[in-house]
Design a protein around this motif. Structure first.
Motif, PDB file in Angstrom:
ATOM      1  N   THR A 102      -8.903  -6.731  -7.438  1.00 49.23           N
ATOM      2  CA  THR A 102      -8.645  -5.852  -6.303  1.00 49.23           C
ATOM      3  C   THR A 102      -9.713  -6.097  -5.239  1.00 49.23           C
ATOM      4  O   THR A 102     -10.806  -6.588  -5.536  1.00 49.23           O
ATOM      5  N   LEU A 103      -9.371  -5.741  -3.996  1.00 50.10           N
ATOM      6  CA  LEU A 103     -10.332  -5.945  -2.905  1.00 50.10           C
ATOM      7  C   LEU A 103     -11.628  -5.188  -3.185  1.00 50.10           C
ATOM      8  O   LEU A 103     -12.722  -5.674  -2.894  1.00 50.10           O
ATOM      9  N   LEU A 104     -11.505  -3.998  -3.783  1.00 48.50           N
ATOM     10  CA  LEU A 104     -12.714  -3.230  -4.093  1.00 48.50           C
ATOM     11  C   LEU A 104     -13.572  -3.929  -5.142  1.00 48.50           C
ATOM     12  O   LEU A 104     -14.800  -3.991  -5.015  1.00 48.50           O
ATOM     13  N   GLU A 105     -12.917  -4.461  -6.184  1.00 49.37           N
ATOM     14  CA  GLU A 105     -13.671  -5.206  -7.197  1.00 49.37           C
ATOM     15  C   GLU A 105     -14.426  -6.363  -6.554  1.00 49.37           C
ATOM     16  O   GLU A 105     -15.583  -6.621  -6.850  1.00 49.37           O
ATOM     17  N   ARG A 106     -13.734  -7.086  -5.655  1.00 47.78           N
ATOM     18  CA  ARG A 106     -14.379  -8.206  -4.959  1.00 47.78           C
ATOM     19  C   ARG A 106     -15.599  -7.743  -4.182  1.00 47.78           C
ATOM     20  O   ARG A 106     -16.639  -8.391  -4.191  1.00 47.78           O
ATOM     21  N   ALA A 107     -15.441  -6.608  -3.477  1.00 49.75           N
ATOM     22  CA  ALA A 107     -16.555  -6.101  -2.674  1.00 49.75           C
ATOM     23  C   ALA A 107     -17.736  -5.770  -3.593  1.00 49.75           C
ATOM     24  O   ALA A 107     -18.877  -6.159  -3.327  1.00 49.75           O
ATOM     25  N   ILE A 108     -17.440  -5.090  -4.703  1.00 45.67           N
ATOM     26  CA  ILE A 108     -18.507  -4.686  -5.628  1.00 45.67           C
ATOM     27  C   ILE A 108     -19.188  -5.909  -6.235  1.00 45.67           C
ATOM     28  O   ILE A 108     -20.416  -6.024  -6.251  1.00 45.67           O
ATOM     29  N   LEU A 143     -14.240 -17.691  -8.911  1.00 46.28           N
ATOM     30  CA  LEU A 143     -13.349 -16.709  -8.279  1.00 46.28           C
ATOM     31  C   LEU A 143     -13.400 -15.355  -8.967  1.00 46.28           C
ATOM     32  O   LEU A 143     -13.117 -14.335  -8.354  1.00 46.28           O
ATOM     33  N   GLY A 144     -13.746 -15.346 -10.255  1.00 41.94           N
ATOM     34  CA  GLY A 144     -13.784 -14.085 -10.982  1.00 41.94           C
ATOM     35  C   GLY A 144     -15.193 -13.532 -11.096  1.00 41.94           C
ATOM     36  O   GLY A 144     -15.427 -12.596 -11.839  1.00 41.94           O
ATOM     37  N   PHE A 145     -16.143 -14.118 -10.378  1.00 43.16           N
ATOM     38  CA  PHE A 145     -17.542 -13.669 -10.424  1.00 43.16           C
ATOM     39  C   PHE A 145     -18.055 -13.664 -11.859  1.00 43.16           C
ATOM     40  O   PHE A 145     -18.681 -12.713 -12.298  1.00 43.16           O
ATOM     41  N   ARG A 146     -17.732 -14.691 -12.617  1.00 43.29           N
ATOM     42  CA  ARG A 146     -18.227 -14.762 -13.985  1.00 43.29           C
ATOM     43  C   ARG A 146     -18.986 -16.050 -14.233  1.00 43.29           C
ATOM     44  O   ARG A 146     -18.987 -16.583 -15.342  1.00 43.29           O
ATOM     45  N   ARG A 147     -19.621 -16.577 -13.202  1.00 45.95           N
ATOM     46  CA  ARG A 147     -20.433 -17.770 -13.411  1.00 45.95           C
ATOM     47  C   ARG A 147     -21.618 -17.432 -14.298  1.00 45.95           C
ATOM     48  O   ARG A 147     -22.175 -16.349 -14.207  1.00 45.95           O
ATOM     49  N   SER A 148     -22.019 -18.376 -15.148  1.00 42.04           N
ATOM     50  CA  SER A 148     -23.244 -18.162 -15.910  1.00 42.04           C
ATOM     51  C   SER A 148     -23.893 -19.506 -16.162  1.00 42.04           C
ATOM     52  O   SER A 148     -23.222 -20.530 -16.247  1.00 42.04           O
ATOM     53  N   PHE A 208     -15.375 -11.830   1.729  1.00 36.75           N
ATOM     54  CA  PHE A 208     -16.429 -12.682   2.299  1.00 36.75           C
ATOM     55  C   PHE A 208     -17.173 -13.410   1.193  1.00 36.75           C
ATOM     56  O   PHE A 208     -17.098 -13.034   0.018  1.00 36.75           O
ATOM     57  N   ASP A 209     -17.883 -14.438   1.589  1.00 36.06           N
ATOM     58  CA  ASP A 209     -18.715 -15.180   0.652  1.00 36.06           C
ATOM     59  C   ASP A 209     -19.939 -14.328   0.300  1.00 36.06           C
ATOM     60  O   ASP A 209     -20.570 -13.758   1.189  1.00 36.06           O
ATOM     61  N   PRO A 210     -20.287 -14.239  -1.007  1.00 36.52           N
ATOM     62  CA  PRO A 210     -21.398 -13.370  -1.412  1.00 36.52           C
ATOM     63  C   PRO A 210     -22.729 -13.699  -0.724  1.00 36.52           C
ATOM     64  O   PRO A 210     -23.622 -12.857  -0.668  1.00 36.52           O
ATOM     65  N   SER A 211     -22.859 -14.921  -0.184  1.00 32.67           N
ATOM     66  CA  SER A 211     -24.108 -15.270   0.501  1.00 32.67           C
ATOM     67  C   SER A 211     -24.381 -14.312   1.661  1.00 32.67           C
ATOM     68  O   SER A 211     -25.534 -14.104   2.048  1.00 32.67           O
ATOM     69  N   ALA A 212     -23.312 -13.709   2.219  1.00 33.65           N
ATOM     70  CA  ALA A 212     -23.483 -12.808   3.360  1.00 33.65           C
ATOM     71  C   ALA A 212     -24.335 -11.597   2.975  1.00 33.65           C
ATOM     72  O   ALA A 212     -25.218 -11.175   3.724  1.00 33.65           O
ATOM     73  N   ILE A 213     -24.064 -11.049   1.781  1.00 34.68           N
ATOM     74  CA  ILE A 213     -24.833  -9.889   1.327  1.00 34.68           C
ATOM     75  C   ILE A 213     -26.295 -10.277   1.122  1.00 34.68           C
ATOM     76  O   ILE A 213     -27.212  -9.559   1.518  1.00 34.68           O
ATOM     77  N   LYS A 214     -26.495 -11.452   0.522  1.00 38.81           N
ATOM     78  CA  LYS A 214     -27.875 -11.914   0.303  1.00 38.81           C
ATOM     79  C   LYS A 214     -28.610 -11.994   1.626  1.00 38.81           C
ATOM     80  O   LYS A 214     -29.778 -11.634   1.731  1.00 38.81           O
ATOM     81  N   LYS A 215     -27.915 -12.508   2.641  1.00 42.68           N
ATOM     82  CA  LYS A 215     -28.553 -12.653   3.947  1.00 42.68           C
ATOM     83  C   LYS A 215     -28.994 -11.287   4.488  1.00 42.68           C
ATOM     84  O   LYS A 215     -30.101 -11.144   5.013  1.00 42.68           O
ATOM     85  N   THR A 254       0.820  -1.213   0.000  1.00 44.72           N
ATOM     86  CA  THR A 254       0.000   0.000   0.000  1.00 44.72           C
ATOM     87  C   THR A 254       0.852   1.260   0.000  1.00 44.72           C
ATOM     88  O   THR A 254       0.414   2.321   0.421  1.00 44.72           O
ATOM     89  N   LYS A 255       2.085   1.118  -0.479  1.00 43.96           N
ATOM     90  CA  LYS A 255       2.932   2.306  -0.534  1.00 43.96           C
ATOM     91  C   LYS A 255       2.459   3.228  -1.662  1.00 43.96           C
ATOM     92  O   LYS A 255       2.280   4.425  -1.467  1.00 43.96           O
ATOM     93  N   GLU A 256       2.229   2.630  -2.822  1.00 49.03           N
ATOM     94  CA  GLU A 256       1.827   3.431  -3.977  1.00 49.03           C
ATOM     95  C   GLU A 256       0.325   3.369  -4.239  1.00 49.03           C
ATOM     96  O   GLU A 256      -0.199   4.139  -5.021  1.00 49.03           O
ATOM     97  N   ARG A 257      -0.359   2.401  -3.632  1.00 50.28           N
ATOM     98  CA  ARG A 257      -1.775   2.197  -3.943  1.00 50.28           C
ATOM     99  C   ARG A 257      -2.574   2.111  -2.645  1.00 50.28           C
ATOM    100  O   ARG A 257      -2.068   1.643  -1.636  1.00 50.28           O
ATOM    101  N   PRO A 258      -3.812   2.526  -2.668  1.00 44.20           N
ATOM    102  CA  PRO A 258      -4.630   2.393  -1.456  1.00 44.20           C
ATOM    103  C   PRO A 258      -4.993   0.929  -1.219  1.00 44.20           C
ATOM    104  O   PRO A 258      -4.898   0.100  -2.124  1.00 44.20           O
ATOM    105  N   LYS A 259      -5.448   0.633  -0.015  1.00 45.37           N
ATOM    106  CA  LYS A 259      -5.759  -0.739   0.377  1.00 45.37           C
ATOM    107  C   LYS A 259      -6.775  -1.392  -0.565  1.00 45.37           C
ATOM    108  O   LYS A 259      -6.662  -2.558  -0.919  1.00 45.37           O
ATOM    109  N   GLY A 260      -7.748  -0.601  -0.988  1.00 40.95           N
ATOM    110  CA  GLY A 260      -8.812  -1.150  -1.837  1.00 40.95           C
ATOM    111  C   GLY A 260      -8.307  -1.662  -3.169  1.00 40.95           C
ATOM    112  O   GLY A 260      -8.990  -2.439  -3.836  1.00 40.95           O
ATOM    113  N   LEU A 261      -7.109  -1.231  -3.569  1.00 41.59           N
ATOM    114  CA  LEU A 261      -6.589  -1.674  -4.866  1.00 41.59           C
ATOM    115  C   LEU A 261      -5.577  -2.807  -4.732  1.00 41.59           C
ATOM    116  O   LEU A 261      -4.965  -3.228  -5.711  1.00 41.59           O
TER     117      LEU A 261
END
Lengths: 438, 438
Positions: free
Chosen positions: B32-38, B314-319, B112-119, B18-25
């Motif tokens: 990135t952690l932010l992409e995962r969260a989104i 892992l890449g949130f691209r299930r279909s 976290f596992d996406p099921s948490a948001i659903k809950k 996190t020297k050059e980049r914020p934690k979310g990246l």
């Protein structure tokens, strides 16, 4: 939930049919009307029945029994005044029902799609009485009870109504309030169930609920024939292929009707096994070079293969295991027939080109079944890709034609081409559907 | 529903990362952690995001953008006081959230596992604030916020609590009441979000909801490695066969990790197609007599065949289409390899016994797949028949061994015997299950 079935009347308009037996024991496609009522209600989750008997009631007791045969509990109540109105019949069952919060009322002479019971059982609004009605007035076969509606409420009911918007389907969800209502109606000289319903309706207590599926009041031998036709016609499935719709179903439904009339509620798995044996015989005939006879047996098996599902549905003997086993045996039969034909040709001509063709036909045949069931699984909807498809009925019909013409190589080639091209088409259709609504 | 993601902090304990980049990246398995969260929140139905940025916030704006790439809407709010408590970060987003009845609060550094948001999204009880908690205290990696509970209510929260029953998972469902609570907390000198939650909890307004799946707070490089391991281990499926569990998954998850790190969210269908091409090459090698090489390619394809699903998850691209296509290609590959091996042997030995064996192997292979998917369809549950079964991983492994040993006939015989006997076993298991609970 409990159900009471009114089965005291004679049904004299059925003539000879009810001379020795009460109306409830008249048979429709191998099952008595009472059995149909019980089994339909069971599919809707009802397992506890009270049957009100009258005319030749002892025969009903004898034939229907205590319900063990239907995995249900059945008790009987006698109504000696069966020649009077059916409101009295319901009153006789009062002791069995007065402690229930809600119960189903059925007429033994009404045939209907089991979904109707489910609709009543699942209805959650609180009304003293819920009446299933049909707004399609053309379904009146002459004797229907008429219903006058105001929005969703019944405001009057009776055979003689001049102004009415719906017909009474003979299926109701009731509370014990109906008993006092019938008593009130008796005071003004009306001993029918409709009289009781009318009393409740005047207080705004009768909710009308629209029926979705088929229903019919059986009063005459003509009604009986029409009900039989309607039930048989309802067996065509949306996923049926073109040969099935135009040939196989027409024959198989007739065979199913015969089976039901002769043997009653046969175990459908026996029919699956029988159709499978014919298919295996056909494969053996192919393999030993009797192509034409093999082809005829193949098509015969394909027709009889429709009967297991039909007998299961009409005899209320559907099961998940039966459906699963049937598909499995179909797939083995498909495979055996194609391999049998290939082997027969190989023995005859020793031409190795038969093997790639055999392989491609097997793969295409397999992929048609697999894409179908996998599609239903992954997308959660019926796999109907288009009206003309390489479904089983079509494949076996082609196999028969090719075998009779003595052209195994051309038949295998044709099967390979149409099945695999249909699979490619299915992939494209599925891809397009998914792109449109992922 | 909207979600606000707090991504203003630096995360200095991640050191160089996190020297050059914020934690979310910071990247975890290519995202990135932010992409995962989104993307996790999107799976739970959230499509409208507010991200609070601070430390090197312009980099986040640049990399994450307006959300089009994720089919979401993303807006940014700046918090220049990012070195202070995260309660201030949430306050900055007030204008975007004060008119919402409920919204999700997420930390950019929690995986976290996406099921948490659903809950959370599906939680219907009315509380000013709902906090996801974990009662398994062993999950504390050292820096977790502690939660004191009384039944289902949070009664205190903070890093320094001595007595506590659960950990704060960093996922919340909030109402705008949180803003006034943070202001109240500021007055007593606490500028953290926990401070605001504590204020609400004192009024009985914070409901604790137990998290079901995996979650982790990423504070150190060690946390990051552990999260990676946990995510990769979660890829094993209950229906995986014995070879898959003991060999294939171990290799395929490593390959998937490499793919994700090198290329990011690759289209999983490309991997399916690649694995399919290897399988077809293997079939061709079999057919021209290169048995050993063909066998090795077959097993290679079987391993890579695991990667498409892994990269998709892992890449949130299930279909649905991807899953359907993958199974379809697998079946074609299965068929081709068996036919290739048979043809190769035929060309070599001209021994016609190969054809019945080829037929039986094809049928058994086909029936294993078909009984599986049809079982799931008809019975509505996963088709796991037993730990040792003739699943695809096992079949292809045997094919490889047999091919390397130069024993095609024995291999086909073995495949025919084990697949068909497993099918018979599956029929018996299904029959038994159905008899027990029809």
């Amino acid at each position: 939930m409990k159900a009471v079935i009114l089965a005291a009347g004679r049904g004299s308009r059925l003539g000879e049919l009810t001379k020795e037996r009460p109306k409830g024991l008249v048979k429709l496609l191998g099952l008595t009307l009472l059995e149909r009522a019980i089994l339909s209600a069971k599919e809707g989750g009802v397992e506890d029945f009270v049957i009100v008997i009258g005319y030749k009631g002892e025969k009903i007791r004898e034939e229907i029994g205590d319900g063990k045969r239907y995995s249900a509990r059945i008790r009987y109540v006698e109504n000696e005044e069966w020649e009077k109105g059916n409101g009295l019949s319901l009153l006789k069952a009062r002791d069995h029902l007065s402690s229930e919060s809600r119960f189903i009322i059925m007429m033994c002479d009404h045939v209907f799609d089991p979904s109707a019971i489910k609709k009543l059982v699942n209805f959650k609004e609180e009304y003293p009485f819920v009446l299933l009605v049909d707004r399609d007035l053309s379904r009146d076969t002459g004797e229907a009870t008429r219903v006058k509606l105001s929005n969703n409420l019944v405001i009057d009911i009776g055979k003689g109504l001049k102004e009415y918007q719906a017909l009474d389907c003979g299926l109701m969800l009731s509370t014990p309030e109906i008993f006092r209502a019938i008593e009130e109606s008796l005071k003004v000289g009306d001993d029918s169930l409709s009289g009781g319903i009318r009393v409740l309706s005047k207080k705004g207590g009768v909710r009308a609920l629209e029926i979705d599926g088929f229903w019919m009041d059986i009063d005459t031998p003509e009604n009986l024939s029409e009900a039989e036709r309607t039930l048989l016609n309802s067996l065509t499935k949306p996923e049926d292929g073109i040969i099935s719709r135009s040939i196989n179903r027409r024959i198989s439904t007739r065979i199913s009707a015969l089976i039901l009339k002769k043997w009653g509620r046969v175990n459908p798995n026996l029919i699956s096994a029988f159709s499978f044996l014919i298919a295996i015989s056909s494969s053996i005939l192919f393999a030993i070079g009797s192509l034409a006879l093999g082809g005829i047996l193949a098509q015969t098996s394909s027709i009889i293969d429709g009967c297991d599902g039909e007998v299961a549905r009409l005899g209320f003997r559907r099961s998940k295991f039966g459906a699963w086993l049937d598909s499995l045996l179909d797939r083995i039969a498909d495979f055996s027939m194609i391999f049998g034909l290939s082997w027969g040709y190989w023995e005859l001509a020793h031409d190795q080109v038969v093997w790639p063709l055999c392989f491609l036909s097997l793969m295409g045949t397999f992929l048609i079944s697999y894409t179908g069931s996998k599609y239903e699984l992954d997308f959660g909807e019926l796999a109907v890709f288009s009206r003309v498809d390489a479904t089983r009925d079509v494949r076996i019909f082609l196999l028969m034609i090719g075998a009779i013409l003595g052209r195994p190589i051309e038949t295998l080639l044709l099967l390979a081409v149409i099945t695999n091209s249909m699979v490619i088409r299915r992939i494209l259709i599925t891809w397009k559907r998914w792109r449109e609504s992922p």
